[in-house]
Design an enzyme around this catalytic site. Sequence first.
Site, PDB file in Angstrom:
ATOM      1  N   LYS A  13       0.586  22.316  -4.913  1.00  0.00           N
ATOM      2  CA  LYS A  13      -0.009  22.479  -3.575  1.00  0.00           C
ATOM      3  C   LYS A  13      -1.522  22.721  -3.684  1.00  0.00           C
ATOM      4  CE  LYS A  13       2.619  26.071  -2.658  1.00  0.00           C
ATOM      5  NZ  LYS A  13       3.442  26.148  -3.897  1.00  0.00           N
ATOM      6  N   ARG A  88       5.387  30.680   4.840  1.00  0.00           N
ATOM      7  CA  ARG A  88       6.284  30.814   3.702  1.00  0.00           C
ATOM      8  C   ARG A  88       7.611  31.443   4.101  1.00  0.00           C
ATOM      9  NH1 ARG A  88       2.900  31.015  -0.843  1.00  0.00           N
ATOM     10  NH2 ARG A  88       4.008  31.212  -2.794  1.00  0.00           N
ATOM     11  N   ARG A 122       0.024  26.737 -16.808  1.00  0.00           N
ATOM     12  CA  ARG A 122      -1.160  26.810 -15.935  1.00  0.00           C
ATOM     13  C   ARG A 122      -2.155  27.842 -16.485  1.00  0.00           C
ATOM     14  NH1 ARG A 122      -0.260  27.659  -9.834  1.00  0.00           N
ATOM     15  NH2 ARG A 122       1.149  29.211 -10.648  1.00  0.00           N
ATOM     16  N   ARG A 152      -2.319  33.498 -15.043  1.00  0.00           N
ATOM     17  CA  ARG A 152      -2.103  34.367 -13.882  1.00  0.00           C
ATOM     18  C   ARG A 152      -1.031  35.408 -14.210  1.00  0.00           C
ATOM     19  NH1 ARG A 152      -1.334  30.748  -8.503  1.00  0.00           N
ATOM     20  NH2 ARG A 152       0.563  31.970  -8.260  1.00  0.00           N
ATOM     21  N   ARG A 163      10.206  34.180  -8.400  1.00  0.00           N
ATOM     22  CA  ARG A 163       9.504  33.407  -7.351  1.00  0.00           C
ATOM     23  C   ARG A 163      10.359  32.216  -6.905  1.00  0.00           C
ATOM     24  NH1 ARG A 163       4.232  32.337 -10.531  1.00  0.00           N
ATOM     25  NH2 ARG A 163       3.652  30.973  -8.818  1.00  0.00           N
TER      26      ARG A 163
HETATM   27  P1  AP5 Z   1      -0.773  24.221  -8.684  1.00  0.00           P
HETATM   28  O1  AP5 Z   1      -1.555  23.194  -7.952  1.00  0.00           O
HETATM   29  O2  AP5 Z   1      -1.474  25.469  -9.090  1.00  0.00           O
HETATM   30  O3  AP5 Z   1       0.609  24.517  -7.928  1.00  0.00           O
HETATM   31  P2  AP5 Z   1       0.932  25.367  -6.628  1.00  0.00           P
HETATM   32  O4  AP5 Z   1       1.995  24.661  -5.894  1.00  0.00           O
HETATM   33  O5  AP5 Z   1      -0.336  25.679  -5.883  1.00  0.00           O
HETATM   34  O6  AP5 Z   1       1.550  26.616  -7.349  1.00  0.00           O
HETATM   35  P3  AP5 Z   1       1.432  28.183  -7.101  1.00  0.00           P
HETATM   36  O7  AP5 Z   1       2.191  28.807  -8.239  1.00  0.00           O
HETATM   37  O8  AP5 Z   1      -0.002  28.616  -6.916  1.00  0.00           O
HETATM   38  O9  AP5 Z   1       2.186  28.346  -5.805  1.00  0.00           O
HETATM   39  P4  AP5 Z   1       2.838  29.618  -5.310  1.00  0.00           P
HETATM   40  O10 AP5 Z   1       3.252  29.179  -3.978  1.00  0.00           O
HETATM   41  O11 AP5 Z   1       3.893  30.191  -6.164  1.00  0.00           O
HETATM   42  O12 AP5 Z   1       1.649  30.699  -5.450  1.00  0.00           O
HETATM   43  P5  AP5 Z   1       0.565  31.242  -4.416  1.00  0.00           P
HETATM   44  O13 AP5 Z   1      -0.690  31.410  -5.144  1.00  0.00           O
HETATM   45  O14 AP5 Z   1       0.580  30.470  -3.141  1.00  0.00           O
HETATM   46  O15 AP5 Z   1      -0.174  23.496  -9.988  1.00  0.00           O
HETATM   47  C1  AP5 Z   1       0.602  24.221 -10.925  1.00  0.00           C
HETATM   48  C2  AP5 Z   1       0.273  23.728 -12.348  1.00  0.00           C
HETATM   49  O16 AP5 Z   1       0.730  22.380 -12.467  1.00  0.00           O
HETATM   50  C3  AP5 Z   1      -1.231  23.711 -12.683  1.00  0.00           C
HETATM   51  O17 AP5 Z   1      -1.396  23.997 -14.038  1.00  0.00           O
HETATM   52  C4  AP5 Z   1      -1.648  22.270 -12.387  1.00  0.00           C
HETATM   53  O18 AP5 Z   1      -2.751  21.867 -13.197  1.00  0.00           O
HETATM   54  C5  AP5 Z   1      -0.372  21.519 -12.750  1.00  0.00           C
HETATM   55  N1  AP5 Z   1      -0.144  20.302 -11.977  1.00  0.00           N
HETATM   56  C6  AP5 Z   1      -0.304  20.133 -10.629  1.00  0.00           C
HETATM   57  N2  AP5 Z   1       0.054  18.902 -10.278  1.00  0.00           N
HETATM   58  C7  AP5 Z   1       0.462  18.276 -11.435  1.00  0.00           C
HETATM   59  C8  AP5 Z   1       0.959  16.953 -11.704  1.00  0.00           C
HETATM   60  N3  AP5 Z   1       1.116  16.041 -10.735  1.00  0.00           N
HETATM   61  N4  AP5 Z   1       1.286  16.663 -12.983  1.00  0.00           N
HETATM   62  C9  AP5 Z   1       1.130  17.585 -13.995  1.00  0.00           C
HETATM   63  N5  AP5 Z   1       0.656  18.840 -13.786  1.00  0.00           N
HETATM   64  C10 AP5 Z   1       0.331  19.166 -12.520  1.00  0.00           C
HETATM   65  O19 AP5 Z   1       1.198  32.681  -4.064  1.00  0.00           O
HETATM   66  C11 AP5 Z   1       1.267  33.703  -5.044  1.00  0.00           C
HETATM   67  C12 AP5 Z   1       1.965  34.910  -4.440  1.00  0.00           C
HETATM   68  O20 AP5 Z   1       1.212  35.411  -3.306  1.00  0.00           O
HETATM   69  C13 AP5 Z   1       3.372  34.677  -3.897  1.00  0.00           C
HETATM   70  O21 AP5 Z   1       4.358  34.758  -4.902  1.00  0.00           O
HETATM   71  C14 AP5 Z   1       3.485  35.809  -2.856  1.00  0.00           C
HETATM   72  O22 AP5 Z   1       3.767  37.045  -3.499  1.00  0.00           O
HETATM   73  C15 AP5 Z   1       2.083  35.899  -2.288  1.00  0.00           C
HETATM   74  N6  AP5 Z   1       1.943  35.054  -1.080  1.00  0.00           N
HETATM   75  C16 AP5 Z   1       1.169  33.936  -0.964  1.00  0.00           C
HETATM   76  N7  AP5 Z   1       1.297  33.416   0.270  1.00  0.00           N
HETATM   77  C17 AP5 Z   1       2.154  34.202   0.948  1.00  0.00           C
HETATM   78  C18 AP5 Z   1       2.724  34.163   2.252  1.00  0.00           C
HETATM   79  N8  AP5 Z   1       2.405  33.174   3.124  1.00  0.00           N
HETATM   80  N9  AP5 Z   1       3.595  35.128   2.609  1.00  0.00           N
HETATM   81  C19 AP5 Z   1       3.924  36.128   1.754  1.00  0.00           C
HETATM   82  N10 AP5 Z   1       3.442  36.233   0.500  1.00  0.00           N
HETATM   83  C20 AP5 Z   1       2.564  35.268   0.092  1.00  0.00           C
END
Ligand code: AP5
Length: 209
Positions: A13, A88, A122, A152, A163
């Site tokens: 994402k 979410r 990552r 991270r 997660r």
């Molecule tokens: P990346 O682009 O970083 O993936 P992502 O989907 O953004 O993954 P996240 O782990 O950041 O999502 P998340 O939803 O768990 O975490 P968030 O920060 O939102 O890609 C991942 C890896 O793959 C990278 O190394 C990238 O280079 C690689 N990659 C990407 N595309 C690729 C491809 N096509 N081929 C190969 N490699 C590829 O949230 C973190 C925490 O915050 C949550 O757990 C929660 O506690 C809290 N939080 C956030 N938002 C909310 C909410 N709305 N409500 C409540 N709590 C929340």
Amino acid sequence: MKLVFLGPPGAGKGTQAERICEKYGLVHISTGDMLREQIEAQTDIGRLAGELINRGELVPDEVVIRMVMDRIAMNDANRGFILDGFPRTVAQAEKLPEFIDVDLVVNIDVPMEKLIHRITNRRSCPHCDIVYNIAVHKAEICDKCGRQLVLRDDDTPEVAMERFHVYRARTLPIINYYEAKNVLVHVNGDQVVEAVTDEIVREIEKGCL
Ligand code: AP5
């Protein structure tokens, strides 16, 4: 253009939101990044979020909803934005129409067994915030500034499993919610980064332009 990017942890994402924002001049609103900034700044929200995030749990709806609404109200959001990581929960999704109408919801599909590798591979640059997949990038050094890349805190295998569990229980139901509203498209996230971007661009051009 007001877009939502959905998908499980590690689906890409953030990677895709950066690329699509650059292409269309949109603002990238990532709740994960905003919460990590609060943790870094050691605010009250940051202290609460830090504990929950490191256990793989969600931050309470009311905290995240307020944070997103304040961000959307800022001037630069007038040029359009991508919400990455929000909504979410169904409660968050139900609150959103009180503030904005979403044009398109892009769900990035990646098989679960691939996600754990993406998460544990990552690394990000603490200075430039660039995110790398070290299975592809190989070096643990930032291309742009040469600094050591970091893992991270919530990217350990144990926290990642929690997660995924939370994603299935709390976030998957949003897909039905948006399907019923006819704004959801699925893209195949299990391809090289550029191919995923091309698929998203095609959906945007069909659905929004
Ligand atoms: P990346 O682009 O970083 O993936 P992502 O989907 O953004 O993954 P996240 O782990 O950041 O999502 P998340 O939803 O768990 O975490 P968030 O920060 O939102 O890609 C991942 C890896 O793959 C990278 O190394 C990238 O280079 C690689 N990659 C990407 N595309 C690729 C491809 N096509 N081929 C190969 N490699 C590829 O949230 C973190 C925490 O915050 C949550 O757990 C929660 O506690 C809290 N939080 C956030 N938002 C909310 C909410 N709305 N409500 C409540 N709590 C929340």
